[in-house]
Design an enzyme around this catalytic site. Structure first.
Site, PDB file in Angstrom:
ATOM      1  N   TYR A  45      -2.594  -1.704  10.241  1.00  0.00           N
ATOM      2  CA  TYR A  45      -2.612  -1.944   8.788  1.00  0.00           C
ATOM      3  C   TYR A  45      -1.394  -1.318   8.129  1.00  0.00           C
ATOM      4  CZ  TYR A  45      -4.029  -1.531   3.891  1.00  0.00           C
ATOM      5  OH  TYR A  45      -4.058  -1.571   2.521  1.00  0.00           O
ATOM      6  N   SER A  47       0.846  -1.194   0.000  1.00  0.00           N
ATOM      7  CA  SER A  47       0.000   0.000   0.000  1.00  0.00           C
ATOM      8  C   SER A  47       0.879   1.241   0.000  1.00  0.00           C
ATOM      9  CB  SER A  47      -0.898   0.005   1.242  1.00  0.00           C
ATOM     10  OG  SER A  47      -1.484   1.278   1.443  1.00  0.00           O
TER      11      SER A  47
END
Length: 321
Positions: free
Chosen positions: A210, A197
């Site tokens: 995350y 990400s």
């Protein structure tokens, strides 16, 4: 600022020192930015010159985790269209069968389904290893991931959910690579794409765990590149920004929010060109901003945006109730 300029005018040596520091900083940025920009131009604007479709066709099987939807599904479809048989791994057999049908309707390739829930940790990998036994796997797309339902403070998230996110996002990448990399090294060729990400490039408050797992993937991938890239294996760290997937609960697309299909179409062309890639030009432009601007400057804006997203998510939940 005017007071500072007056002070520097009174002390020429200090003024020259500040000018030197500023020049060195600009030089540092340019030395870092020019190769980065050239890499992105080559990846996103000139990738057609490298004919990556010819390279994909040499691999018999590709394994895609998190293949039932979003980016994973589109990688599976794209690779099948390039002439690669695909193994689809996810926890929902019904969704995997739907993806299998979609692939078979579009191209004449073999599709194998492996049902596995990556949140179960170490228990599933013997089963996956057995299912992949005998297959000449040349491509691994480590895509499976879990995220928060919406931005939340660390202490607001149940411990069980935190453990699931860590297990799914990190252990899956490590263990799938452990299973498949030896096959690639034996044949001296292979491709591993670890989907991470853009949140791996800077701290992401309210997505703390995350974001940390995505940084883990960044370092894990970079270390693997040093160990094995000279042995015929291409290992890429992919850093998408926002993609319209069900995991993120986003449907509407824009210049910066791409559909999974459009994102994968761009990202797959960067394999073999960029070791660390944002996947598409729109996300690379965002990445440049995050890399150029200092963290102390960016974080207040990012934190405020996450707070607003949290409030909006809570408002929607309250309306549904």
């Amino acid at each position: 600022m005017e007071v500072l300029f007056q002070y520097l005018d009174q002390y020429p040596m200090m003024r020259n020192f500040v000018f030197l520091l500023g020049s060195l900083y600009v030089l540092k940025i340019m030395v870092w930015l020019i190769p980065l920009m050239w890499g992105d131009v080559k990846a996103y604007l000139l990738s057609g010159l490298f004919h990556m479709d010819m390279k994909f066709s040499q691999y018999k099987w590709a394994v895609v985790t998190g293949a039932s939807d979003g980016i994973g599904k589109q990688y599976a479809i794209a690779l099948a269209k390039f002439g690669v048989n695909v193994v689809l791994i996810s926890r929902s057999e019904d969704k995997l069968k739907a993806v299998e049908k979609e692939i078979l309707d579009q191209c004449n390739m073999l599709v194998k389904i492996v049902v596995a829930d990556f949140s179960e940790g170490a228990n599933i990998y013997d089963h996956i290893r057995m299912e992949l036994s005998g297959l000449e796997v040349g491509i691994l797309i480590n895509n499976v991931a879990a995220c928060y339902d919406y931005p939340e403070y660390f202490l607001e998230i149940p411990s069980e959910r935190l453990q699931q996110i860590v297990t799914i996002n990190t252990a899956s990448v490590v263990m799938m690579t452990k299973i498949i990399l030896p096959v690639m090294l034996e044949r001296k060729k292979g491709i591993i794409v670890n989907v991470s990400s853009i949140g791996s490039t800077f701290p992401l408050p309210l997505y703390t765990v995350y974001s940390a797992t995505k940084k883990y993937i960044d370092y894990f991938t970079a270390s693997l590149q040093y160990e094995y890239s000279n042995r015929g294996v291409i290992i890429q760290h992919l850093q998408p920004s926002t993609v319209a997937t069900k995991m993120l609960g986003i449907e509407q697309t824009s210049f910066t929010v791409l559909s999974p299909k459009k994102y994968v179409r761009d990202a797959i062309s960067t394999i073999g060109i960029q070791d660390r890639s944002f996947g598409t030009l729109a996300h690379a432009l965002q990445g440049w901003i995050f890399k150029i601007l200092p963290e102390w400057f960016l974080m207040p804006f990012i934190f405020k945006a996450e707070i607003n997203m949290k409030r909006e998510a809570i408002r929607k939940l309250q309306q549904k109730q």
